[in-house]
Design an enzyme around this catalytic site. Structure first.
Site, PDB file in Angstrom:
ATOM      1  N   ASP A  28      -9.255  -4.883  -5.164  1.00  8.72           N
ATOM      2  CA  ASP A  28      -8.394  -3.982  -4.389  1.00  8.72           C
ATOM      3  C   ASP A  28      -8.837  -2.533  -4.508  1.00  8.72           C
ATOM      4  OD1 ASP A  28      -6.056  -2.969  -3.039  1.00  8.72           O
ATOM      5  OD2 ASP A  28      -4.945  -4.684  -3.841  1.00  8.72           O
ATOM      6  N   SER A  40       0.838  -1.199   0.000  1.00  9.39           N
ATOM      7  CA  SER A  40       0.000   0.000   0.000  1.00  9.39           C
ATOM      8  C   SER A  40       0.877   1.255   0.000  1.00  9.39           C
ATOM      9  CB  SER A  40      -0.965  -0.064   1.190  1.00  9.39           C
ATOM     10  OG  SER A  40      -1.999   0.871   1.058  1.00  9.39           O
ATOM     11  N   HIS A  61      -7.505  -5.804  -0.685  1.00  5.98           N
ATOM     12  CA  HIS A  61      -6.239  -5.130  -0.380  1.00  5.98           C
ATOM     13  C   HIS A  61      -5.300  -5.958   0.490  1.00  5.98           C
ATOM     14  CE1 HIS A  61      -3.906  -1.470  -0.509  1.00  5.98           C
ATOM     15  NE2 HIS A  61      -3.945  -1.274   0.790  1.00  5.98           N
TER      16      HIS A  61
END
Length: 297
Positions: free
Chosen positions: A243, A105, A270
């Protein structure tokens, strides 16, 4: 599997201290940067500790401002360039040598910048559930929000304009988006919920914004995709089919990198290392083993 790490305090040049976590004693090191910013490393390092069984040393750290590290309140500290230097100081202080970097991320932003700044220290790079073109990502997030329906989107825009993001109806929409696009498991894993409960929103709001689907911080115009051709280390790009940092973001990175492979996990959002762990680690370990074998020749 449960492994207890060795903890090491690292004093940064500006005087603050961060806490690093070292699993195993392998000669090959995977240095991880978690998402956030402002989120403790626990949610990422706990599942990835299993790489020790493959002969890797796994290292993570609580970035400045979160977890067990110091928590200063100066917003000037919350800048990408400073975090890149922090990562380098952790690597050097622990004498890790060349490392495999794995960013998740926000960690993909950090390690993309790190690879461009310190390429000599990188054996390979894993960009997990990330994006390196924030304006493009904002468009993708708008598309995901749009799936909630025009009335809900209108409500969210209204509260964002009024600054009433704490309103229950706005929070309900964000919760739904999180369960669709952050983690699709019916019960979220304890390391994830524990890390989320200790999230320092100071760095997050300064750099990103008030939530996962609203970018107003100092990173909102950041785009490194045009420069990623300079990253020559072998790269693995992964994302979940659902995601929040969408497969379209992943393919932009993959297409820009000269030596990369990509994998999209069909049942994940995610957190594929929680949502599809067997497939995720099979893909990750195969990539790391391939790089390790090539370097040994």
């Amino acid at each position: 599997m449960s492994l207890e790490p060795t903890t090491v305090r690292v004093r940064l040049k500006e005087g603050h201290e961060v806490v690093a976590y070292v699993y195993g004693e392998g000669t090959e090191t995977v240095l991880m940067a978690n998402g956030g910013p402002g989120l403790p490393s626990l949610y990422l390092r706990a599942p990835h500790a299993r790489l020790v069984e493959r002969g890797y040393r796994v290292v993570a750290w609580d970035q400045l401002g979160c977890g067990a590290s110091d928590r200063p309140t100066d917003p000037a500290l919350w800048a990408l360039g400073r975090y890149v230097e922090e990562a380098e100081q952790v690597r050097a202080a622990l004498d890790l040598g060349q490392v495999h970097v794995l960013g998740h991320s926000w960690g993909t932003w950090l390690f993309t910048e790190y690879c461009l700044t310190y390429p000599q220290n990188v054996k390979s790079c894993v960009l997990a559930d990330g994006a390196c073109d924030i304006p493009h990502l904002v468009g993708e997030l708008g598309r995901l929000r749009g799936a909630l329906g025009a009335e809900t989107v209108s409500m969210m825009v209204f509260h964002e304009a009024r600054g009433t993001l704490g309103h229950p109806e706005y929070q309900a929409a964000v919760t739904l988006l999180n369960h669709r696009h952050v983690c699709r498991l019916p019960v979220w894993p304890e390391p994830l919920t524990q890390a989320l409960a200790d999230w320092n929103m100071g760095p997050y709001e300064t750099m990103q914004g008030p939530n996962e689907f609203t970018y107003t911080g100092n990173m909102k115009a950041w785009n490194r995709v045009p420069d990623m051709g300079a990253i020559t280390a072998p790269c693995l790009v992964v994302a979940g089919r659902h995601d929040e940092l969408t497969p379209a973001c992943a393919f932009l990175m993959h297409d820009a990198l000269p030596d990369s492979r990509i994998h999209i996990f069909p049942h994940s959002s995610h957190m594929p290392f929680y949502e599809e762990p067997d497939t995720y680690f099979a893909v990750l370990e195969a990539f790391l083993d391939e790089v390790r074998a090539a370097k040994a020749l």
